[in-house]
Design a protein around this motif. Structure first.
Motif, PDB file in Angstrom:
ATOM      1  N   THR A  19     -75.516 -20.221  11.687  1.00 20.83           N
ATOM      2  CA  THR A  19     -75.317 -21.045  12.879  1.00 20.83           C
ATOM      3  C   THR A  19     -76.442 -20.822  13.878  1.00 20.83           C
ATOM      4  O   THR A  19     -77.050 -21.779  14.380  1.00 20.83           O
ATOM      5  N   GLY A  20     -76.730 -19.559  14.171  1.00 21.87           N
ATOM      6  CA  GLY A  20     -77.785 -19.249  15.122  1.00 21.87           C
ATOM      7  C   GLY A  20     -79.134 -19.778  14.695  1.00 21.87           C
ATOM      8  O   GLY A  20     -79.903 -20.306  15.510  1.00 21.87           O
ATOM      9  N   ASP A  21     -79.436 -19.667  13.415  1.00 28.06           N
ATOM     10  CA  ASP A  21     -80.724 -20.136  12.905  1.00 28.06           C
ATOM     11  C   ASP A  21     -80.831 -21.660  13.008  1.00 28.06           C
ATOM     12  O   ASP A  21     -81.864 -22.195  13.441  1.00 28.06           O
ATOM     13  N   LEU A  22     -79.782 -22.359  12.635  1.00 26.97           N
ATOM     14  CA  LEU A  22     -79.798 -23.821  12.686  1.00 26.97           C
ATOM     15  C   LEU A  22     -79.880 -24.331  14.120  1.00 26.97           C
ATOM     16  O   LEU A  22     -80.620 -25.272  14.419  1.00 26.97           O
ATOM     17  N   SER A  81     -72.888 -17.275  19.116  1.00 27.79           N
ATOM     18  CA  SER A  81     -71.716 -16.849  18.356  1.00 27.79           C
ATOM     19  C   SER A  81     -70.493 -16.946  19.253  1.00 27.79           C
ATOM     20  O   SER A  81     -70.520 -17.611  20.282  1.00 27.79           O
ATOM     21  N   THR A  82     -69.415 -16.283  18.879  1.00 23.55           N
ATOM     22  CA  THR A  82     -68.221 -16.249  19.720  1.00 23.55           C
ATOM     23  C   THR A  82     -67.524 -14.908  19.573  1.00 23.55           C
ATOM     24  O   THR A  82     -67.853 -14.120  18.682  1.00 23.55           O
ATOM     25  N   TYR A  83     -66.569 -14.649  20.461  1.00 23.72           N
ATOM     26  CA  TYR A  83     -65.878 -13.361  20.499  1.00 23.72           C
ATOM     27  C   TYR A  83     -64.397 -13.541  20.181  1.00 23.72           C
ATOM     28  O   TYR A  83     -63.759 -14.470  20.669  1.00 23.72           O
ATOM     29  N   VAL A  84     -63.878 -12.627  19.370  1.00 21.09           N
ATOM     30  CA  VAL A  84     -62.485 -12.683  18.917  1.00 21.09           C
ATOM     31  C   VAL A  84     -61.794 -11.382  19.325  1.00 21.09           C
ATOM     32  O   VAL A  84     -62.347 -10.296  19.135  1.00 21.09           O
ATOM     33  N   PRO A  85     -60.571 -11.457  19.883  1.00 24.17           N
ATOM     34  CA  PRO A  85     -59.883 -10.235  20.305  1.00 24.17           C
ATOM     35  C   PRO A  85     -59.318  -9.434  19.137  1.00 24.17           C
ATOM     36  O   PRO A  85     -58.679  -9.982  18.243  1.00 24.17           O
ATOM     37  N   VAL A  86     -59.579  -8.128  19.171  1.00 26.46           N
ATOM     38  CA  VAL A  86     -59.027  -7.198  18.186  1.00 26.46           C
ATOM     39  C   VAL A  86     -58.329  -6.091  18.975  1.00 26.46           C
ATOM     40  O   VAL A  86     -58.982  -5.330  19.693  1.00 26.46           O
ATOM     41  N   TYR A  87     -57.024  -6.008  18.862  1.00 23.08           N
ATOM     42  CA  TYR A  87     -56.258  -5.054  19.666  1.00 23.08           C
ATOM     43  C   TYR A  87     -56.295  -3.649  19.076  1.00 23.08           C
ATOM     44  O   TYR A  87     -56.462  -3.467  17.863  1.00 23.08           O
ATOM     45  N   ALA A  88     -56.127  -2.663  19.958  1.00 27.23           N
ATOM     46  CA  ALA A  88     -56.184  -1.261  19.541  1.00 27.23           C
ATOM     47  C   ALA A  88     -55.118  -0.927  18.511  1.00 27.23           C
ATOM     48  O   ALA A  88     -55.273   0.010  17.729  1.00 27.23           O
ATOM     49  N   GLY A  89     -54.019  -1.711  18.493  1.00 24.99           N
ATOM     50  CA  GLY A  89     -52.950  -1.449  17.538  1.00 24.99           C
ATOM     51  C   GLY A  89     -53.147  -2.077  16.177  1.00 24.99           C
ATOM     52  O   GLY A  89     -52.327  -1.869  15.269  1.00 24.99           O
ATOM     53  N   VAL A  90     -54.230  -2.817  15.995  1.00 22.61           N
ATOM     54  CA  VAL A  90     -54.501  -3.473  14.712  1.00 22.61           C
ATOM     55  C   VAL A  90     -54.800  -2.429  13.634  1.00 22.61           C
ATOM     56  O   VAL A  90     -55.493  -1.441  13.887  1.00 22.61           O
ATOM     57  N   THR A  91     -54.282  -2.669  12.439  1.00 24.45           N
ATOM     58  CA  THR A  91     -54.499  -1.716  11.339  1.00 24.45           C
ATOM     59  C   THR A  91     -55.311  -2.306  10.191  1.00 24.45           C
ATOM     60  O   THR A  91     -55.580  -1.605   9.213  1.00 24.45           O
ATOM     61  N   GLN A  92     -55.688  -3.580  10.298  1.00 22.24           N
ATOM     62  CA  GLN A  92     -56.519  -4.171   9.244  1.00 22.24           C
ATOM     63  C   GLN A  92     -57.287  -5.356   9.806  1.00 22.24           C
ATOM     64  O   GLN A  92     -56.897  -5.958  10.808  1.00 22.24           O
TER      65      GLN A  92
END
Length: 535
Positions: A451-454, A415-426
Motif C-alpha cells: 500500500t505504501g509503495d503504491l 498505514s493504520t492502527y489497530v487496538p490490542v488490549y493487554a488482556g489479549v492472549t493471541q
C-alpha cells in the motif's frame, strides 16, 4: 594488534554511516504524562524503523522451578537472515508475565510499555561481538523487564542491575540506547551506554552505565535518536535514577573533571560531539524541531538548533490523545523547511508555462528520485518502518482492559492502527507470518508495505484515495472503543475467560478486516494508476 583492529573497525563504521546515512536506521518515541493526555492515560509510542521483526506474538507468562536457567539471545531484532542465537544464560525468574513480542518487545499484561530509540555514544564505550563480554542487548533487556516487572520504576531498576551484572551489548551500530518506559501512573526516559571492550564479568565492575529521568505528569517528552538527559539530581529520587558509576566512567576517560566542573552533564559526557550520532546531526534535530513546534506552536524553535536548544520535556499547548500521537508519528515534517514534498525541484511548467507541483511529488522520495532531482534528504518522523505502536496505560481500569496498544505495520503515514488490549492472549496469523524473502497477500505487513509503495508512486492523487479509504475505518474503530471496553468490563465481573475470549475475538476481527480492506485498496490502486490515462 587487537586495539588496532578495533580502531580500524570503528573508523570503518564511522565512514560507512557518514557516507551512507540512509543505510542507518533509527526510531522516534513520544511520551505523554497522564495530566496532559485527554483521558488521563499515560501514552507511550515507538516507530521501529528498519527491517525489524514485526510479527506480533503473545508470549504467555509461566512459572519455573527455582534454579532454572534461561537462554540469552542475540539477533532478536530480525533485521537480517541470521536467526536468534544463544550467547549466554542467566537465572530464570520463578514467575514471568505475559508480554507482546516483536523486534523491540513493547507491552505486557500489566500495562507496562517500552519504546526504544538508539542514541550516540563515544567510540571508547563501544563493544561488539566476538570480543565483547557483555551479553544483554537492549531488546533482550526489554523482554526481561516485560516478563519480570509491573511498573516503570521496577523496569528501570531491573534493566539497570541486569546490564551492570551481565554487561550491556550494543546491537545498533555500536551505539547507546534510550527507552521510554511507562505504566498507568508514570512515564520515564532511561538511557544506557556500554563501557568498552575492556569490561569482563570477573572485573567486578559495572558492565554498563545508565541514568533515568521521570517525565513530569503535565509534560511531553520526545526522543529522536539524540540523548535528552543532562543533569542528574539523585537527591530527587522521585524524578531521577542512575547507576552508581554514572559519573565514574566519564571521570576515568577524562570527559569530566569534578575539580574543575561544578555539575556533571550526562549528555555532554557520553555523546559524540561530531558525526552521524552527535547531538548536532541534522537527521536528529530536524525531527526534534518538528515535534516541539507541533507541541508548542506559539513558541519560537530554531530549525537549525542542536539538542541543547530544547528542554528535556515540555508542557504542550493542548492535551493529547492517541490520535494526536498517531498524527505526530505519521509526520513528513510538514510546516518545516525540511519537508521534501515542498522542494522546488517538484515544480514543473504547465501548458501555459506556469509552475505547478508535479503529481509525482512526495514527501518520501526514494534515493533514486532524490538523486535525479537533486533533493537533499531530510529524515521524516514517518519513515521506513517495520511496525509502530501507541500505547495507553490507564490506572482506573483493570489491566486487561486498561492497557491498550494501538499497533500498526509498515509506513505509519500510509498505514493504520489497530487496538490490542493487554488482556489479549493471541493475535491473527496474518499479523505474525511476515517473511522478507517472499511476498504474500496473506501477510498483513506485506499488504501495508505494498500500500505504501503504491501510494508513494502517485502520492499527490493516491494519498487522497488513501485518506478517503482510511478515515472511516479508523473513525469506526475509535468510535467503538468505549463500547468494546464496556462489554469487556461487564464480562470481566462475571467470567475472566469470557472477557479474554471477547477481547481476542475483537482483536482478530479488527486486524483481519483492516488487512482485507488495505488489500482491496491495493488492487484498486493498481487498476487506477497502472494504466496512465494521461498519456
Amino acid at each position: 594488534m587487537k586495539r588496532s583492529v578495533h580502531g580500524l573497525f570503528l573508523i570503518f563504521l564511522a565512514v560507512f554511516f557518514v557516507v551512507n546515512p540512509y543505510l542507518a536506521e533509527a526510531c522516534t518515541t513520544v511520551l505523554v504524562g497522564k495530566d496532559v493526555s485527554i483521558d488521563g492515560s499515560v501514552i507511550n509510542s515507538h516507530t521501529a524503523d528498519s527491517w525489524y521483526d514485526s510479527n506480533l506474538r503473545v508470549v504467555q507468562g509461566a512459572k519455573y522451578p527455582k534454579g532454572t536457567m534461561m537462554d540469552v539471545y542475540i539477533n532478536l531484532l530480525g533485521e537480517d537472515r541470521n536467526p536468534p542465537r544463544v550467547i549466554g544464560q542467566i537465572p530464570q525468574a520463578e514467575e514471568t508475565y505475559t508480554y507482546f513480542h516483536v523486534g523491540y518487545s513493547c507491552f505486557n499484561e500489566h500495562q507496562l510499555s517500552i519504546g526504544e530509540s538508539t542514541v550516540g555514544q563515544k567510540d571508547e564505550l563501544q563493544a561488539f561481538l566476538p570480543d565483547a563480554r557483555g551479553i544483554l542487548t537492549i531488546e533482550q533487556l526489554e523482554i526481561l523487564a516485560l516478563q519480570r516487572t509491573k511498573t516503570a520504576r521496577d523496569a528501570i531498576r531491573l534493566i539497570g542491575s541486569m546490564a551492570e551484572k551481565y554487561g550491556f551489548l550494543p546491537s545498533c551500530a555500536g551505539q547507546g540506547e534510550s527507552l521510554t518506559i511507562a505504566d498507568p501512573y508514570e512515564a520515564w526516559i532511561f538511557e544506557i551506554r556500554s563501557v568498552g571492550f575492556g569490561w569482563t564479568p570477573e572485573s567486578k565492575k559495572s558492565g554498563a552505565v545508565w541514568a533515568a529521568r521521570r517525565v513530569p505528569d503535565d509534560e511531553v517528552a520526545v526522543v529522536t535518536n539524540g540523548s535528552v538527559l543532562t543533569y542528574i539530581d539523585l537527591s530527587k529520587p522521585d524524578y531521577f535514577m542512575a547507576s552508581k558509576n554514572y559519573m565514574d566512567v566519564a571521570i576515568e576517560h577524562g570527559w569530566y573533571d569534578p575539580k574543575r566542573e561544578k555539575s556533571f552533564n550526562w549528555r555532554n559526557a557520553y555523546t559524540p560531539k561530531t558525526g552521524y550520532w552527535s547531538m548536532y546531526a541534522p537527521w536528529v534535530r530536524e525531527r526534534l524541531h518538528y515535534l516541539y513546534k507541533s507541541l508548542a506552536p506559539s513558541k519560537e524553535w530554531d530549525p537549525n538548533g542542536d539538542l541543547a536548544c530544547y528542554p528535556f520535556s515540555i508542557k504542550p499547548e493542548k492535551k493529547l490523545g492517541v490520535r494526536d500521537v498517531i498524527a505526530l508519528l505519521r509526520s513528513p515534517l510538514e510546516g518545516t523547511p525540511f519537508n521534501m514534498e515542498e522542494h522546488p525541484a517538484w515544480l514543473v511548467p504547465d501548458v501555459n508555462g506556469h509552475l505547478s507541483k508535479s503529481e509525482l511529488a512526495t514527501p518520501f522520495p526514494d534515493r533514486a528520485m532524490r538523486t535525479l532531482l537533486n533533493i537533499p534528504y531530510h529524515r521524516p518522523v514517518s519513515a521506513r518502518t517495520s511496525y509502530s505502536f501507541v500505547s495507553q496505560s490507564r490506572s482506573w481500569l483493570p489491566d486487561s482492559v486498561g492497557g491498550v496498544m494501538w499497533f500498526s505495520l509498515g509506513h505509519p503515514h500510509m498505514s493504520t492502527y489497530v487496538p490490542v488490549y493487554a488482556g489479549v492472549t493471541q493475535t491473527p496469523s496474518e499479523w505474525r507470518n511476515f517473511n522478507m524473502d517472499q511476498f504474500s497477500p496473506s501477510s498483513a505487513r506485506w499488504v501495508f508495505m505494498l500500500t505504501g509503495d503504491l501510494v508513494n508512486k502517485r502520492y499527490q492523487q493516491a494519498f487522497r484515495d488513501l485518506e478517503e479509504m482510511r478515515r472511516p475505518i479508523e473513525g469506526d474503530i475509535f468510535k467503538r472503543q468505549s463500547e468494546v471496553e464496556k462489554r469487556a468490563l461487564d464480562l470481566l465481573k462475571k467470567d475472566k475467560d469470557a472477557a479474554v475470549s471477547f477481547l481476542n475475538e475483537e482483536t482478530e476481527k479488527n486486524m483481519n478486516e483492516v488487512k482485507q480492506k488495505f488489500w482491496d485498496f491495493c488492487t484498486f490502486l493498481i487498476a487506477k494508476y497502472t494504466w496512465n490515462r494521461s498519456w
